[in-house]
Enzyme design. Structure first.
Site, short mmCIF file in Angstrom:
data_model
loop_
_atom_site.label_atom_id
_atom_site.label_comp_id
_atom_site.label_asym_id
_atom_site.label_seq_id
_atom_site.Cartn_x
_atom_site.Cartn_y
_atom_site.Cartn_z
N LYS A 1 39.39 16.17 52.97
CA LYS A 1 38.87 16.59 51.67
C LYS A 1 37.54 17.35 51.81
CE LYS A 1 42.27 15.11 49.19
NZ LYS A 1 43.14 16.08 48.50
N TYR B 1 41.22 10.94 55.58
CA TYR B 1 41.31 11.50 54.23
C TYR B 1 40.00 12.21 53.85
CZ TYR B 1 42.15 11.50 49.13
OH TYR B 1 42.32 11.85 47.81
P1 NAP Z 1 50.33 10.92 44.14
O1 NAP Z 1 50.54 10.27 42.83
O2 NAP Z 1 50.53 10.13 45.38
O3 NAP Z 1 51.21 12.26 44.20
C1 NAP Z 1 51.16 13.07 45.33
C2 NAP Z 1 52.02 14.29 45.13
O4 NAP Z 1 51.94 15.08 46.33
C3 NAP Z 1 53.49 13.95 44.92
O5 NAP Z 1 54.02 14.78 43.92
C4 NAP Z 1 54.12 14.28 46.28
O6 NAP Z 1 55.47 14.74 46.15
C5 NAP Z 1 53.26 15.42 46.75
N1 NAP Z 1 53.32 15.61 48.20
C6 NAP Z 1 52.95 14.75 49.17
N2 NAP Z 1 53.15 15.30 50.37
C7 NAP Z 1 53.64 16.55 50.17
C8 NAP Z 1 54.04 17.62 51.00
N3 NAP Z 1 53.96 17.53 52.35
N4 NAP Z 1 54.50 18.76 50.43
C9 NAP Z 1 54.59 18.89 49.10
N5 NAP Z 1 54.23 17.91 48.24
C10 NAP Z 1 53.76 16.75 48.78
O7 NAP Z 1 48.82 11.50 44.25
P2 NAP Z 1 47.77 11.85 43.09
O8 NAP Z 1 46.93 10.65 42.87
O9 NAP Z 1 48.42 12.51 41.96
O10 NAP Z 1 46.85 12.90 43.88
C11 NAP Z 1 47.02 14.31 43.75
C12 NAP Z 1 45.89 15.00 44.51
O11 NAP Z 1 44.62 14.59 43.98
C13 NAP Z 1 45.85 14.68 46.00
O12 NAP Z 1 45.44 15.82 46.73
C14 NAP Z 1 44.78 13.60 46.07
O13 NAP Z 1 44.21 13.53 47.36
C15 NAP Z 1 43.82 14.07 45.03
N6 NAP Z 1 42.96 13.00 44.52
C16 NAP Z 1 43.47 11.91 43.88
C17 NAP Z 1 42.61 10.92 43.44
C18 NAP Z 1 43.10 9.70 42.71
O14 NAP Z 1 42.25 8.84 42.40
N7 NAP Z 1 44.37 9.54 42.42
C19 NAP Z 1 41.24 11.03 43.65
C20 NAP Z 1 40.76 12.15 44.32
C21 NAP Z 1 41.61 13.14 44.74
P3 NAP Z 1 56.77 13.90 46.63
O15 NAP Z 1 56.62 12.52 46.05
O16 NAP Z 1 57.87 14.69 46.03
O17 NAP Z 1 56.76 13.92 48.11
#
Ligand code: NAP
Length: 248
Positions: free
Chosen positions: A160, A156
């Site tokens: 990133k 991961y």
């Molecule tokens: P999440 O709640 O797990 O949601 C992930 C989203 O990505 C879902 O809508 C999922 O859609 C979609 N997705 C996954 N694989 C995909 C693919 N192959 N094609 C299209 N869509 C896909 O994650 P989140 O926490 O909102 O994170 C969103 C972004 O922010 C990510 O890039 C994550 O790495 C980054 N981020 C998050 C955090 C945190 O603390 N949460 C911190 C740093 C960075 P489906 O369910 O429809 O598959």
């Protein structure tokens, strides 16, 4: 005046979490919304109905961001449906955590493909309409983990960190075309992704954050709104941390 009136935004992975919050915030600010989902089909369809209530044009597409050809077809379809794309938010992402000693090739490949290759796929496809329009804002979701690393997340963190190098390179290549490229590095945001982490680890994370709490998806969405809007028109090649001061 709404901040995104007249703009078309593409948000990948908007069925849940941060992507969903970004799509909602952008719709509130008058943007036309094209968004994607992959496995959460019902949630994706429900979001389309929900966002239409803001009186903006909205369309959800089931599309795998890690698939190069699918990304190209998606962008062509969105340009046919909406006319152009002013902002892309490369948000789709996954985790497959484990210590390097136990990490499989599959765990490595899937995270690199969904998190990093997807950013290449979508960006390469959207710069065509953006160059034609002589403007655009590319916003990539990286992470504080991509800046400082994290035990148990080598795959991961590498994906990133790769996004940061990509974002800055695109800013250098396309600045002369009035296309901006920036990244957002969230810290600990309360979504399903971080919901998998055990309570003790969550408490430790929170104590290490100067603001003493996890962030909300809406707080990341406000940063994306700034970067997509003309308020950030002289900002490119940057990584904005939305982390409560975690990495200072
Ligand atoms: P999440 O709640 O797990 O949601 C992930 C989203 O990505 C879902 O809508 C999922 O859609 C979609 N997705 C996954 N694989 C995909 C693919 N192959 N094609 C299209 N869509 C896909 O994650 P989140 O926490 O909102 O994170 C969103 C972004 O922010 C990510 O890039 C994550 O790495 C980054 N981020 C998050 C955090 C945190 O603390 N949460 C911190 C740093 C960075 P489906 O369910 O429809 O598959």
């Amino acid at each position: 005046m709404s901040l995104l009136q007249g703009k078309v935004a593409l948000i990948t992975g908007a069925s849940r979490g941060i992507g969903r919050a970004i799509a909602t915030r952008f719709a509130q600010e008058g943007a036309s919304i094209a968004f994607t989902y992959l496995s959460s089909v019902e949630k994706g369809q429900a979001l389309e109905t929900e966002l239409s209530a803001f009186g903006v044009k909205v369309k959800g597409y089931r599309s795998d961001a890690s698939d190069f050809k699918a990304a190209e077809e998606l962008v062509n379809q969105i340009v046919a449906d909406f006319g152009t794309i002013d902002a892309v938010i490369n948000n789709a992402g996954i985790t497959r955590d484990g210590l390097l000693m136990r990490m499989s090739e599959e765990q490595w490949d899937v995270v690199i493909n969904v998190n990093l290759k997807s950013v290449f796929n979508l960006t390469k496809a959207v710069i065509k309409p953006m160059m034609k329009a002589k403007k655009g804002s590319i916003i990539n979701l990286t992470s504080v983990v991509g800046i400082r690393g994290n035990a148990g997340q080598a795959n991961y963190a590498a994906s990133k960190a790769g996004i940061i190098g990509f974002t800055k390179s695109v800013a250098l290549e396309l600045g002369s075309r009035n296309i901006r490229s920036n990244a957002i590095a969230p810290g600990f945001i309360e979504t399903e992704m971080t919901g998998e982490i055990n309570d003790k680890a969550v408490e430790e994370w929170k104590q290490s954050i100067p603001l003493k709490r996890g962030g909300q998806p809406e707080e990341v969405a406000d940063c994306a709104l700034f970067l997509a809007s003309d308020l950030s028109r002289y900002i490119t090649g940057q990584v904005l941390q939305v982390d409560g001061g975690m990495l200072t």
